[in-house]
Write a protein that holds these residues in place. Sequence first.
Motif, mmCIF file in Angstrom:
data_model
loop_
_atom_site.group_PDB
_atom_site.id
_atom_site.type_symbol
_atom_site.label_atom_id
_atom_site.label_comp_id
_atom_site.label_asym_id
_atom_site.label_seq_id
_atom_site.Cartn_x
_atom_site.Cartn_y
_atom_site.Cartn_z
ATOM 1 N N LYS A 5 -0.956 -2.388 -4.501
ATOM 2 C CA LYS A 5 -2.367 -2.710 -4.757
ATOM 3 C C LYS A 5 -3.271 -1.509 -4.481
ATOM 4 N N ILE A 6 -2.809 -0.649 -3.579
ATOM 5 C CA ILE A 6 -3.613 0.518 -3.209
ATOM 6 C C ILE A 6 -2.704 1.747 -3.094
ATOM 7 N N VAL A 7 -3.145 2.831 -3.696
ATOM 8 C CA VAL A 7 -2.469 4.116 -3.499
ATOM 9 C C VAL A 7 -3.490 5.037 -2.835
ATOM 10 N N VAL A 58 0.878 -1.175 0.000
ATOM 11 C CA VAL A 58 0.000 0.000 0.000
ATOM 12 C C VAL A 58 0.909 1.217 0.000
ATOM 13 N N LEU A 59 0.622 2.158 -0.892
ATOM 14 C CA LEU A 59 1.465 3.348 -0.974
ATOM 15 C C LEU A 59 0.693 4.570 -0.463
ATOM 16 N N PHE A 90 0.854 -7.089 5.169
ATOM 17 C CA PHE A 90 1.159 -6.381 3.926
ATOM 18 C C PHE A 90 2.065 -5.195 4.242
ATOM 19 N N LYS A 91 2.697 -4.683 3.185
ATOM 20 C CA LYS A 91 3.714 -3.646 3.399
ATOM 21 C C LYS A 91 3.147 -2.262 3.092
ATOM 22 N N VAL A 92 3.454 -1.312 3.935
ATOM 23 C CA VAL A 92 3.030 0.065 3.682
ATOM 24 C C VAL A 92 4.269 0.904 3.385
ATOM 25 N N LYS A 93 4.204 1.667 2.276
ATOM 26 C CA LYS A 93 5.335 2.529 1.918
ATOM 27 C C LYS A 93 4.889 3.983 1.976
#
Lengths: 136, 404
Positions: free
Chosen positions: B162-164, B112-113, B135-138
């Motif tokens: 997958k999500i911005v 997820v960004l 899941f990874k958050v950036k």
Amino acid sequence: MEAKELYNETILKAYKNPLNKGKIDPADLEFGGGNRSCGDSVTYTLKLKNNKVEDIKFEGHGCSLSLASASLLTEIVKGKTIEEILNLKAQDIYDIIGETAKARSKCALLGIIVLQTGLARHQKNPKETKIENVKI
Amino acid sequence: MNIESIRKDFPILERKVHDKPLVYFDNAATTQKPKQVIDSVNDFYSNYNANVHRGLHALSEEASEAYEKAHEKVGNFINSEWDEIVFTKNTTESLNILAYSLGLDLKKDDEVLITKMEHHANFVPWQYLGKKLGFKVKYVDITKDGELDMQSFDSLLTNKTKIVSVIHVSNTLGTINPVKELIEKAHDKNALAIVDGAQSIPHMEIDVKDLNCDFFAFSGHKMLAPTGTGGLFGKKEAFEEMNPFLFGGEMISSVSVEKTEWNMLPWKFEAGTPHVAGGIGIGAAVDYLNKIGMDKILKHEHKLVEYALNALKDVKGIQLYGPKTDKRAGVISFNIADIHPHDVASVLDTHGIAVRAGAHCTHPLLHALGVEHTVRASFYIYNTEKEIDVLIDALNDAVKIFGV
């Protein structure tokens, strides 16, 4: 209310030239804490003699009201016993810094709450001589 | 745009604070309400208060119709269909719905960004769920002028994204982000694009079809509607694919021991008795804003920001944050020398001026800027240049008191 009522001479003087600022090392007691939501914090270090506060210093971070009242409190408690300090009331602070500070009670009482909370816990458990993160 | 006649619609602007006329510059927190909105809520409670969609009686039918009509008004306001609008209590709730509904379906390798400019409402839910579910958050960096670092965005957006989810207008700095461009880039990687529109929808024309975002979260109470109101736009196909987050009454079409089926849009995401009065209030707020025209509102605020930035730079010890006028909505963050923001706000309060002082629910943003907290003045349709003059006088008073 005018700004100069809230920020009266007592507060501004204690804020700009705070008394007893610093840290006693080694200290008999150390109590720190603050208001997480606004970020203001204060730490007191104390020397005791015959159950009385012989010396006290404070370090802090925050607005003028919280730092001025935290500093003025050191003068009030010098020479007092722990019981006497625990018996201090919010009004004792307002008597010095002015009734207008009631609008900012969280700032005005930051110091006294940290100190009284620390002393109360120390009184209950004398082994607790250093307490961090007293929350307000 | 006639400010004097607009001001007459806001009863609260007549009141005094510490014996001075109220100058309300805390609009990014919540706006004041015009009598048209207050009356719409009063009218509902006085004349047709009932639960919606359930009772087969006149009051319930009237309430249901008005409540649905409000969805339609908000839909028209941002160029969507009425059933692509879900009412919530605020942007925070809208973003949490998305984080929980979409986040639960993410896998361990998914990313997820978001950005370091986010309000905590678009930061903490992803961070929390990322830690919980794996899941990874950036986090996209920001520049020293308080804009998104596009290079950082490009390098962090990958095929795993997958999500911005991005803030449209910064609640702390007023920065207007190039969300259309970011949405396009997100779609190029097949990621869903979420826009936090809390600070954009009150101040500028929003066209969700033109933006092409999959979701747009917003608050009603920051655009003249009652507190406790907000909304979430979702493209029909995105909403249909998404699982609900709140379960209960209203959001189902049938329930049995074996199986539950969801209700049609938008009710699938509005579980339980909704804030009917608030929803009707948003409808009235949208009517009011449409009457003025969003293009005029943006222009008016631009003028105020320009005037304010120009006047503020002469205040002794002032430090201003954020981008230049043309990239900024009606929000100004600043500090004066080393005076604590709470002290500045307190002095302003004695002059009748309401501002916000603190970290504005954006700790990562302020950390990136190397600032602990700021004073924030934020404008709206009823503010005037004369009020900014009052602000400048009050700031000069603070300078004098604290001896900058």
